[in-house]
Design a protein around this motif. Structure first.
Motif, PDB file in Angstrom:
ATOM      1  N   VAL A 188      -4.328 -79.026  20.967  1.00  0.00           N
ATOM      2  CA  VAL A 188      -4.069 -79.749  19.860  1.00  0.00           C
ATOM      3  C   VAL A 188      -4.425 -79.153  18.424  1.00  0.00           C
ATOM      4  O   VAL A 188      -5.263 -78.011  18.610  1.00  0.00           O
ATOM      5  CB  VAL A 188      -4.511 -81.357  20.067  1.00  0.00           C
ATOM      6  CG1 VAL A 188      -4.052 -81.694  21.332  1.00  0.00           C
ATOM      7  CG2 VAL A 188      -6.193 -81.175  20.133  1.00  0.00           C
ATOM      8  N   ALA A 228      -7.029 -82.536  13.990  1.00  0.00           N
ATOM      9  CA  ALA A 228      -6.963 -83.961  14.633  1.00  0.00           C
ATOM     10  C   ALA A 228      -8.052 -84.084  15.338  1.00  0.00           C
ATOM     11  O   ALA A 228      -8.733 -85.120  15.154  1.00  0.00           O
ATOM     12  CB  ALA A 228      -5.714 -83.845  15.553  1.00  0.00           C
ATOM     13  N   LYS A 237     -11.381 -86.940  13.785  1.00  0.00           N
ATOM     14  CA  LYS A 237     -11.799 -87.931  14.636  1.00  0.00           C
ATOM     15  C   LYS A 237     -13.253 -87.814  15.086  1.00  0.00           C
ATOM     16  O   LYS A 237     -13.831 -88.854  15.078  1.00  0.00           O
ATOM     17  CB  LYS A 237     -10.855 -88.061  15.760  1.00  0.00           C
ATOM     18  CG  LYS A 237      -9.441 -88.533  15.680  1.00  0.00           C
ATOM     19  CD  LYS A 237      -8.592 -88.484  17.047  1.00  0.00           C
ATOM     20  CE  LYS A 237      -7.276 -89.069  16.406  1.00  0.00           C
ATOM     21  NZ  LYS A 237      -6.254 -89.027  17.613  1.00  0.00           N
ATOM     22  N   SER A 286      -9.253 -83.009  28.363  1.00  0.00           N
ATOM     23  CA  SER A 286      -8.726 -83.974  27.752  1.00  0.00           C
ATOM     24  C   SER A 286      -7.122 -83.815  27.609  1.00  0.00           C
ATOM     25  O   SER A 286      -6.470 -84.587  27.604  1.00  0.00           O
ATOM     26  CB  SER A 286      -9.426 -83.795  26.214  1.00  0.00           C
ATOM     27  OG  SER A 286     -10.721 -84.138  26.352  1.00  0.00           O
ATOM     28  N   SER A 301      -4.627 -86.593  29.251  1.00  0.00           N
ATOM     29  CA  SER A 301      -3.916 -87.347  28.092  1.00  0.00           C
ATOM     30  C   SER A 301      -2.367 -87.825  28.426  1.00  0.00           C
ATOM     31  O   SER A 301      -2.294 -89.173  28.278  1.00  0.00           O
ATOM     32  CB  SER A 301      -3.762 -86.401  26.785  1.00  0.00           C
ATOM     33  OG  SER A 301      -3.067 -87.022  25.920  1.00  0.00           O
ATOM     34  N   PRO A 302      -1.683 -87.310  28.948  1.00  0.00           N
ATOM     35  CA  PRO A 302      -0.265 -87.810  29.289  1.00  0.00           C
ATOM     36  C   PRO A 302      -0.342 -88.882  30.635  1.00  0.00           C
ATOM     37  O   PRO A 302       0.240 -89.766  30.671  1.00  0.00           O
ATOM     38  CB  PRO A 302       0.469 -86.396  29.950  1.00  0.00           C
ATOM     39  CG  PRO A 302      -0.071 -85.547  29.207  1.00  0.00           C
ATOM     40  CD  PRO A 302      -1.530 -85.567  29.262  1.00  0.00           C
ATOM     41  N   VAL A 348      -3.768 -91.811  26.399  1.00  0.00           N
ATOM     42  CA  VAL A 348      -4.839 -91.619  25.337  1.00  0.00           C
ATOM     43  C   VAL A 348      -4.773 -90.322  24.631  1.00  0.00           C
ATOM     44  O   VAL A 348      -4.461 -89.151  25.445  1.00  0.00           O
ATOM     45  CB  VAL A 348      -6.280 -91.844  25.914  1.00  0.00           C
ATOM     46  CG1 VAL A 348      -7.192 -91.756  24.732  1.00  0.00           C
ATOM     47  CG2 VAL A 348      -6.408 -93.057  26.634  1.00  0.00           C
ATOM     48  N   ASP A 349      -4.514 -90.300  23.405  1.00  0.00           N
ATOM     49  CA  ASP A 349      -4.228 -89.113  22.551  1.00  0.00           C
ATOM     50  C   ASP A 349      -5.498 -88.245  23.052  1.00  0.00           C
ATOM     51  O   ASP A 349      -6.585 -88.407  23.214  1.00  0.00           O
ATOM     52  CB  ASP A 349      -4.507 -89.216  21.076  1.00  0.00           C
ATOM     53  CG  ASP A 349      -4.170 -88.038  20.477  1.00  0.00           C
ATOM     54  OD1 ASP A 349      -3.412 -87.351  20.552  1.00  0.00           O
ATOM     55  OD2 ASP A 349      -5.095 -87.823  19.210  1.00  0.00           O
ATOM     56  N   ALA A 350      -4.943 -86.790  23.165  1.00  0.00           N
ATOM     57  CA  ALA A 350      -5.608 -85.527  23.843  1.00  0.00           C
ATOM     58  C   ALA A 350      -6.970 -85.528  22.730  1.00  0.00           C
ATOM     59  O   ALA A 350      -8.228 -85.283  23.069  1.00  0.00           O
ATOM     60  CB  ALA A 350      -5.122 -84.488  23.910  1.00  0.00           C
ATOM     61  N   ALA A 351      -6.729 -85.591  21.501  1.00  0.00           N
ATOM     62  CA  ALA A 351      -7.447 -85.222  20.343  1.00  0.00           C
ATOM     63  C   ALA A 351      -8.946 -86.456  20.548  1.00  0.00           C
ATOM     64  O   ALA A 351     -10.027 -86.270  20.168  1.00  0.00           O
ATOM     65  CB  ALA A 351      -7.049 -85.289  18.987  1.00  0.00           C
ATOM     66  N   THR A 352      -8.328 -87.510  20.752  1.00  0.00           N
ATOM     67  CA  THR A 352      -9.301 -88.701  20.843  1.00  0.00           C
ATOM     68  C   THR A 352     -10.296 -88.184  22.004  1.00  0.00           C
ATOM     69  O   THR A 352     -11.349 -88.692  21.954  1.00  0.00           O
ATOM     70  CB  THR A 352      -8.477 -89.975  20.992  1.00  0.00           C
ATOM     71  OG1 THR A 352      -7.723 -90.246  19.741  1.00  0.00           O
ATOM     72  CG2 THR A 352      -9.788 -91.240  21.134  1.00  0.00           C
ATOM     73  N   PHE A 402      -8.162 -95.461  17.486  1.00  0.00           N
ATOM     74  CA  PHE A 402      -7.588 -94.164  17.506  1.00  0.00           C
ATOM     75  C   PHE A 402      -6.216 -94.326  18.215  1.00  0.00           C
ATOM     76  O   PHE A 402      -6.136 -94.939  19.453  1.00  0.00           O
ATOM     77  CB  PHE A 402      -8.400 -93.055  17.936  1.00  0.00           C
ATOM     78  CG  PHE A 402      -9.438 -92.669  16.922  1.00  0.00           C
ATOM     79  CD1 PHE A 402      -9.514 -93.078  15.618  1.00  0.00           C
ATOM     80  CD2 PHE A 402     -10.569 -92.100  17.377  1.00  0.00           C
ATOM     81  CE1 PHE A 402     -10.664 -92.853  14.660  1.00  0.00           C
ATOM     82  CE2 PHE A 402     -11.673 -91.524  16.630  1.00  0.00           C
ATOM     83  CZ  PHE A 402     -11.657 -92.008  15.214  1.00  0.00           C
TER      84      PHE A 402
END
Length: 473
Positions: free
Chosen positions: A179, A183, A187, A400, A404-405, A409-413, A473
């Motif tokens: 990512v 990002a 965060k 992460s 994520s998929p 949840v967003d990978a960056a989060t 987030f």
């Protein structure tokens, strides 16, 4: 359904071995190198290719991460030059005048340590603050353990966990997660504020009753305690002053403040073009290089060329000493990325080992954002047990990106949550065998007492920041 090969299972075994090695507080460089060899050998079927994968993994990681080494080297070189003219002391001298009591002193230590650590990392900040401000804080009534807590939570905790200016930690996490660095950095900055606000406030409330009235007796009693860092303290206080030290004590912070304002405007307004990728770190690095050269010439024109070169060498030495072990570790975890694994294994195309493993086991992974978030947090805290806080970031980032998929949840989060756990624990707030030893040494307090006093505030801060990140987030 993804078909798992023997190489996939070896990659999973290697990841498990590395985590277990961290749990036993041992260095993970050798396990990373060994399992890289076996993954390469098993996947290609060639012993020679397995040997080559060891070199290729470190070479690929070094190429991906060299900008990290470069920015650390330049910033460290700048600090050495500022120290040579006494500008580093001048930057914090004004704060000594406002430390009238223990309560104010605690928050001044937090502010100064955070500010210096954000730009130069806590490693150089601790000797500077420890030598010049801890004695003032103790005379004002702050107990030595309170000074140590303020410095460690602000520097090794809040500043280092976001690493927003130099951006080494976000780069490691984001690169492995696939990512954008910005990002993760944005965060992580917010989560570091949440964690720091909770941890530092709670720590202050817990030690508030032990803060005494100002008295010279406090400093006399404190100075009578033996310390293992007396020479470093004397060296920090003994630096020579230069007539231009005040100039650079003002110029350097103002320059970086202008850069921060520029970056904020670029991000949140259309007045200035947005800064993409690593452009922010490049801007800081370029500015630091100019300030480094200017300070060297103002100190001594005749010796400036040699001094600049010497300080850059010192910067690279520190950079590779601090971050060198990360290269083979990152090299192994980069095999989990489809984009980099083919380069490492020397083939045209190869699977994304970590992503394939997660996809194959997704039926066993609870479809819960909170389970995933706290799982990444716990793994991050475990990886921090090695005492650096950075060596586990490639694993955190890779996990992460893979999770994520599956959990939505967003990978960056997830990466920023794991980064909080890894650095707050391993960067030097809860691990006695980390740089926390230096903080305890300068404050002349037992390092295990510092760990015990910090444990509840830090863990509570990490829990609250994780919940905050997953909700907002």
């Amino acid at each position: 359904m993804v078909e798992l090969t023997a190489a996939h299972w070896m990659y999973l075994f290697g990841t498990t071995v590395i985590i277990l090695t961290m749990l036993f507080r041992q260095n993970v460089v050798v396990p990373a190198i060994v399992v890289t060899f076996f993954v390469g050998w098993i996947y290609t079927g060639s012993f020679v290719s397995g040997l080559q994968s060891i070199f290729n993994a470190s070479l690929t990681a070094a190429g991906e991460l060299f900008n990290i080494f470069l920015i650390i080297a330049i910033m460290t070189a700048l600090l050495h030059t500022l120290k040579s003219i006494g500008a580093d002391q001048q930057m914090i001298t004004p704060f000594q005048r406002v430390m009238k009591n223990g309560h104010i002193s605690f928050w001044i230590l937090v502010l100064v340590t955070y500010s210096i650590s954000l730009f130069f990392w806590p490693t150089p900040a601790v000797p500077l603050v420890g030598a010049l401000l801890i004695p003032v804080a103790i005379r004002a009534g702050l107990p030595p353990i309170g000074a140590a807590i303020a410095i460690s939570l602000a520097g090794q905790g809040m500043a280092l966990s976001s690493d927003y200016v130099i951006q080494i930690a976000p780069m490691l996490s984001a690169t492995a997660a696939g990512v954008e660095v910005s990002a993760v950095a944005d965060k992580a900055l917010i989560l570091s504020f949440v964690t720091g606000a909770v941890a530092i406030t709670l720590a202050y409330l817990l030690l508030r009753k032990s803060i005494m009235r100002p008295s010279n007796k406090h400093i006399v009693n404190w100075e009578a305690i033996n310390s293992t860092v007396e020479e470093e303290v004397k060296e920090a206080v003994r630096q020579e002053r230069n007539k231009f030290s005040v100039l650079f004590a003002v110029l350097v912070p103002v320059s970086f403040l202008i850069i921060i304002i520029y970056m904020v405007l670029a991000k949140f307004s259309s007045i200035i073009p947005s800064i993409e990728g690593g452009s922010g770190a490049a801007l800081i690095g370029g500015t630091a290089a100019v300030l480094l050269i200017a300070a060297a010439f103002f100190k001594n024109v005749k010796k400036a060329l040699g001094n600049v070169s010497d300080n850059i060498v010192k910067g690279f030495l520190f950079s590779f000493k601090a971050m060198g072990p990360v290269i083979p570790i990152a090299g192994f975890f980069f095999i989990g990325s489809g984009e980099l694994s083919s380069k490492i294994l020397g083939v045209e195309s190869s699977p994304s080992f970590l992503f394939d493993l997660v996809q194959a086991g997704q039926q066993m992974i609870p479809d819960s954002a909170f389970v995933a978030g706290f799982g990444i947090l716990i793994i991050g805290m475990i990886t921090g047990l090695d005492g650096s806080g950075f060596s586990g970031l490639p694993l955190i980032g890779a996990l992460s990106g893979a999770l994520s998929p599956t959990v939505g949840v967003d990978a960056a989060t997830l990466a920023s949550i794991g980064q909080m756990g890894s650095i707050w624990v391993g960067g030097g707030t809860l691990i006695a065998w980390s740089s926390l030893v230096a903080v305890a040494g300068f404050a002349k307090v037992p390092v295990m007492e510092l760990v015990r006093k910090s444990f509840i505030p830090v863990v509570l801060g990490l829990i609250i920041s994780t919940i905050f990140g997953l909700i907002f987030f």
